[in-house]
Design a protein around this motif. Structure first.
Motif: not given
Length: 253
Positions: A131-139, A147-160
């Motif tokens: 559930f948390l992983a799905i929520f994080i991907i959506i978030y 919000k054009n948040d490329v920086f945050g998205f890259v860090m999220t993918i790295a985390t997962l």
């Protein structure tokens, strides 16, 4: 009732993450633009609340958690001055490092640790992790698209990607991601701190939101540092705990 031993997942969640998020709302409000309009001593009141609650909490927890909380504060001080003051990764309202911030890191670490280690949560950890992983991907995707948040998205993918091969730590770090996201949204909304429009304000091809979605990646350094310091200063206790864990796994298999 002990949070770790509780059989109720709702009780565990409220006593750990619920109280933590409520503390975010109340504590950061004292240093918010709302309070600044009333008093020049807003940050002082936030510090006072933090020191009071920290003293009560560290008095109540066991010796191992006391030490880990103190290590988290120590690493929090170093990390805040490195990332905020020296590197300019983000900026606090008064362009300083508020005293309540490093102590707040210890609360985040403690609450997430108690949640992830609780029996009632570990019993359903696979469902919670999914559930948390799905929520994080959506978030992160929402932040990227709107919000054009490329920086945050890259860090999220790295985390997962990092957590794919770390099943034992996965629940803790996924929960940490969510908790940091809540903290950052509240803190930036209150204008206690803000993030530049690009990563570190120096990497133009990594535009960032305020806050970036995956910033918990840097909080992981705090967690790893806290655990490393505890291992180095309590090698016998850590070896004993690993042996007990190994025996439990053998008995299950």
């Amino acid at each position: 009732m002990s949070i770790i031993a509780s059989k109720s997942s709702l009780y565990t969640t409220f006593r750990s993450l619920g109280l933590l998020y409520l503390f975010f709302i109340v504590g950061l409000f004292l240093d918010s633009f709302y309070m600044v309009a009333i008093t020049e001593n807003a940050q002082f009141y936030a510090n006072l609340l933090m020191f009071t609650v920290f003293a009560i909490t560290i008095y109540k927890v066991n010796k191992r958690l006391k030490i880990q909380m103190l290590f988290a504060v120590l690493i929090g001080f170093v990390g805040e001055y490195l990332f905020s003051v020296l590197l300019g990764m983000y900026t606090y309202r008064l362009e300083n490092v508020p005293h309540y911030i490093p102590f707040g890191h210890a609360f985040v670490y403690l609450a997430v640790l108690l949640f992830a280690k609780a029996a009632s949560i570990k019993k359903h950890h696979l469902k919670i992790e999914r559930f948390l992983a799905i929520f994080i991907i959506i978030y992160a995707s929402v932040f990227l698209i709107f919000k054009n948040d490329v920086f945050g998205f890259v860090m999220t993918i790295a985390t997962l990607l990092i957590l794919r091969n770390k099943p034992r730590e996965r629940l803790f770090y996924l929960t940490m991601y969510i908790s940091v996201a809540v903290l950052e949204i509240i803190g930036t909304y209150y204008k206690c701190w803000w993030w530049p429009t690009t990563a570190w304000n120096v990497i133009p091809f990594l535009p960032s939101s305020n806050p970036p979605s995956g910033i918990s990646l840097f909080y992981f350094l705090l967690d790893l540092g806290t655990l490393w310091l505890y291992k180095q200063t309590h090698k016998t206790a850590w070896r004993r705990m690993k042996n007990i864990r190994k025996l439990r796994l053998q008995s299950i298999n």
